[in-house]
Design a protein around this motif. Structure first.
Motif, mmCIF file in Angstrom:
data_model
loop_
_atom_site.group_PDB
_atom_site.id
_atom_site.type_symbol
_atom_site.label_atom_id
_atom_site.label_comp_id
_atom_site.label_asym_id
_atom_site.label_seq_id
_atom_site.Cartn_x
_atom_site.Cartn_y
_atom_site.Cartn_z
ATOM 1 N N SER A 84 0.970 -0.964 0.114
ATOM 2 C CA SER A 84 0.095 -0.040 -0.028
ATOM 3 C C SER A 84 0.879 1.048 0.013
ATOM 4 C CB SER A 84 -0.913 -0.030 1.138
ATOM 5 O OG SER A 84 -1.874 -0.990 1.453
ATOM 6 N N LYS A 85 0.406 2.302 -0.737
ATOM 7 C CA LYS A 85 0.953 3.609 -0.547
ATOM 8 C C LYS A 85 1.253 4.054 0.703
ATOM 9 C CE LYS A 85 -1.020 5.019 -4.372
ATOM 10 N NZ LYS A 85 -1.480 5.940 -5.538
ATOM 11 N N PRO A 86 2.031 4.868 1.303
ATOM 12 C CA PRO A 86 2.071 5.694 2.410
ATOM 13 C C PRO A 86 0.715 6.872 2.358
ATOM 14 C CG PRO A 86 3.726 6.323 1.087
ATOM 15 C CD PRO A 86 3.236 5.295 0.441
ATOM 16 N N LEU A 87 0.249 6.790 3.629
ATOM 17 C CA LEU A 87 -0.904 7.490 3.687
ATOM 18 C C LEU A 87 -0.765 9.066 3.532
ATOM 19 C CD1 LEU A 87 -2.684 6.089 7.164
ATOM 20 C CD2 LEU A 87 -3.196 5.574 4.443
ATOM 21 N N ASN A 88 0.286 9.868 3.857
ATOM 22 C CA ASN A 88 0.834 11.118 3.548
ATOM 23 C C ASN A 88 -0.346 12.026 4.003
ATOM 24 O OD1 ASN A 88 3.185 10.490 2.287
ATOM 25 N ND2 ASN A 88 2.302 10.235 0.252
ATOM 26 N N LEU A 89 -0.728 11.844 5.409
ATOM 27 C CA LEU A 89 -1.803 12.302 5.826
ATOM 28 C C LEU A 89 -1.753 14.186 5.768
ATOM 29 C CD1 LEU A 89 -2.743 10.359 9.006
ATOM 30 C CD2 LEU A 89 -3.925 10.310 6.676
ATOM 31 N N MET A 90 -0.594 14.401 6.138
ATOM 32 C CA MET A 90 -0.363 16.192 6.117
ATOM 33 C C MET A 90 -0.443 16.476 4.851
ATOM 34 S SD MET A 90 -0.049 18.842 7.783
ATOM 35 C CE MET A 90 0.330 18.153 9.356
ATOM 36 N N ARG A 91 0.382 15.838 3.699
ATOM 37 C CA ARG A 91 0.449 16.161 2.337
ATOM 38 C C ARG A 91 -1.381 16.219 1.915
ATOM 39 N NH1 ARG A 91 4.177 13.565 -0.128
ATOM 40 N NH2 ARG A 91 5.473 15.179 -0.025
ATOM 41 N N GLN A 92 -1.783 15.117 2.208
ATOM 42 C CA GLN A 92 -3.284 15.064 1.830
ATOM 43 C C GLN A 92 -4.200 16.100 2.262
ATOM 44 O OE1 GLN A 92 -3.709 13.266 -1.053
ATOM 45 N NE2 GLN A 92 -1.790 12.508 -1.127
ATOM 46 N N PHE A 93 -3.922 16.386 3.479
ATOM 47 C CA PHE A 93 -4.756 17.503 4.249
ATOM 48 C C PHE A 93 -4.541 19.129 3.383
ATOM 49 C CE2 PHE A 93 -4.845 21.059 7.283
ATOM 50 C CZ PHE A 93 -6.095 21.212 7.553
ATOM 51 N N LYS A 94 -3.188 19.168 3.009
ATOM 52 C CA LYS A 94 -2.852 20.285 2.463
ATOM 53 C C LYS A 94 -3.431 20.502 1.099
ATOM 54 C CE LYS A 94 1.594 21.147 4.931
ATOM 55 N NZ LYS A 94 3.009 21.250 4.594
ATOM 56 N N MET A 95 -3.464 19.227 0.482
ATOM 57 C CA MET A 95 -4.040 19.332 -0.824
ATOM 58 C C MET A 95 -5.552 19.624 -0.802
ATOM 59 S SD MET A 95 -1.772 16.653 -3.333
ATOM 60 C CE MET A 95 -2.048 18.063 -4.610
ATOM 61 N N ARG A 96 -6.145 18.878 0.008
ATOM 62 C CA ARG A 96 -7.657 19.169 0.198
ATOM 63 C C ARG A 96 -8.178 20.406 0.298
ATOM 64 N NH1 ARG A 96 -11.151 14.817 0.785
ATOM 65 N NH2 ARG A 96 -10.206 12.749 0.974
ATOM 66 N N LYS A 97 -7.165 21.090 1.380
ATOM 67 C CA LYS A 97 -7.240 22.707 1.552
ATOM 68 C C LYS A 97 -7.192 23.390 0.453
ATOM 69 C CE LYS A 97 -5.922 26.171 4.750
ATOM 70 N NZ LYS A 97 -4.727 26.606 5.866
ATOM 71 N N LYS A 98 -6.009 23.164 -0.311
ATOM 72 C CA LYS A 98 -5.675 23.663 -1.663
ATOM 73 C C LYS A 98 -6.922 23.813 -2.748
ATOM 74 C CE LYS A 98 -2.204 24.355 -5.340
ATOM 75 N NZ LYS A 98 -0.808 23.672 -5.764
ATOM 76 N N LEU A 99 -7.229 22.292 -2.820
ATOM 77 C CA LEU A 99 -8.404 22.335 -3.749
ATOM 78 C C LEU A 99 -9.901 22.413 -3.272
ATOM 79 C CD1 LEU A 99 -6.860 19.000 -5.176
ATOM 80 C CD2 LEU A 99 -7.131 21.141 -6.339
#
Length: 351
Positions: free
Chosen positions: A331-346
């Motif tokens: 499985s790919k890493p969760l990258n929770l902080m990056r995914q949160f930042k991308m959700r915020k950006k988008l």
């Protein structure tokens, strides 16, 4: 059923990278949509027949089978196989961690489509180490048009017998040659012995852009474009720094003069003094035999394909992985902080 492919872009230069791939997809009966992330990509560059998905909600509703990304990251909440196709060649740039940025694994991709043996070997080692992505050497789709003559190239000047020098520069303050060489370029362009084309990375400081625009005249043209390939085809020699665009120029078997290149090789004429630039360009235009032999050797290493069919190879590798799935991969890493930042950006918070 027709397969669906999403072109996920955040910079204007990504249009030219992905359009050859779009052409191959449409030729095989697939469907293509575009998603434009952020404010640095201009929707005005879209062709009339290119369709956009305006929101992540639209993307999720469309359900692409694969997502092609000529960048470093893509949200995990975008559906489809994530395919990294790179925004340039490995130019040896180091990121803030002191690592080569081209080989930085951020946990976003299922498949990397590499350009040639020098990067394929490294990515295969990284694939074995991380275990959550695959690698296929395909060549780079952006280069498919490079090997096809452009009959209406606007940057050619058939009636002008002078050699054409193309100057390109990266935007990084630590690497860019543009501010350092401004006075030298001004002086050389005023002599009129060469025809100059100037093109910078879209993130270049606006003050530097404006200074070079002020030089425009009968001997120098400043170009802002989303497609650098006609410029590469029109020039006889390039002046650059550590921008990866120089590698595209070399693949035409044309010489490049670099100023303080971070990773100089025998295939480049690298200088570290401003006053050495003119002599180096003069030497490059003579195409010395030893230099041209090194350029050929290096081209075989970084991108051995000159058939203009890299897009077809990318599509073949992608379709093979769509068919096989991620069987055998972690499985790919969760990258929770990056995914949160991308959700915020988008602005997307649905799950």
């Amino acid at each position: 059923m027709k397969k669906r492919y999403l072109m996920y872009i955040a910079q204007n230069y990504s249009y030219a990278i992905l359009r050859p791939l779009q052409h191959a997809i449409l030729a095989q009966g697939g469907e293509v949509r575009w998603f434009l992330e952020g404010n640095e990509v201009n929707p005005a560059f879209l062709a009339p027949d290119e369709q956009v998905l305006a929101t992540i909600g639209d993307v999720k509703a469309w359900q692409p089978d694969a997502v092609f990304v000529p960048g470093n990251v893509v949200p995990s909440f975008v559906p489809g196989l994530k395919v990294g196709v790179f925004h340039g060649f490995n130019a040896g740039k180091l990121n803030r961690r002191g690592r080569e940025d081209h080989f930085e694994i951020r946990g976003c991709f299922d498949l990397y489509c590499t350009q040639g043996p020098d990067t394929t070997e490294r990515f295969e080692q990284l694939a074995a180490e991380h275990g959550f992505f695959r690698v296929a050497q395909t060549g780079w789709p952006a280069l498919d048009p490079l090997f096809t003559p452009e009959p209406n190239n606007p940057y050619l000047a058939p009636a002008d017998p002078r050699p054409t020098v193309l100057m390109c520069s990266t935007f990084s303050r630590n690497l860019t040659c543009a501010p350092i060489l401004f006075e030298k370029i001004k002086q050389l362009s005023q002599t009129g012995k060469w025809r100059w084309l100037i093109q910078f990375h879209p993130k270049m400081d606006q003050d530097i852009v404006d200074k070079y625009k002020s030089l425009a005249g009968e001997h120098l043209q400043f170009v802002e474009t989303d497609n650098v390939i006609p410029l590469l085809q029109a020039a006889d020699v390039m002046l650059c720094d550590t921008s990866s665009v120089l590698l595209m120029f070399l693949l035409q078997r044309k010489p490049v003069v670099t100023f303080c290149n971070q990773s100089p090789g025998e295939y480049l004429l690298d200088v570290t003094e401003v006053d050495a630039v003119e002599a180096a360009l003069t030497e490059a235009l003579q195409r010395p035999e030893a230099l041209m032999a090194e350029i050929e050797r290096y081209c075989q290493l970084i991108h051995p394909y000159s058939d203009g069919a890299s897009s077809e190879r990318v599509l073949q590798a992608t379709n093979a992985m769509i068919a096989d799935g991620r069987a055998g991969l972690k499985s790919k890493p969760l990258n929770l902080m990056r995914q949160f930042k991308m959700r915020k950006k988008l602005g997307y918070w649905k799950w």
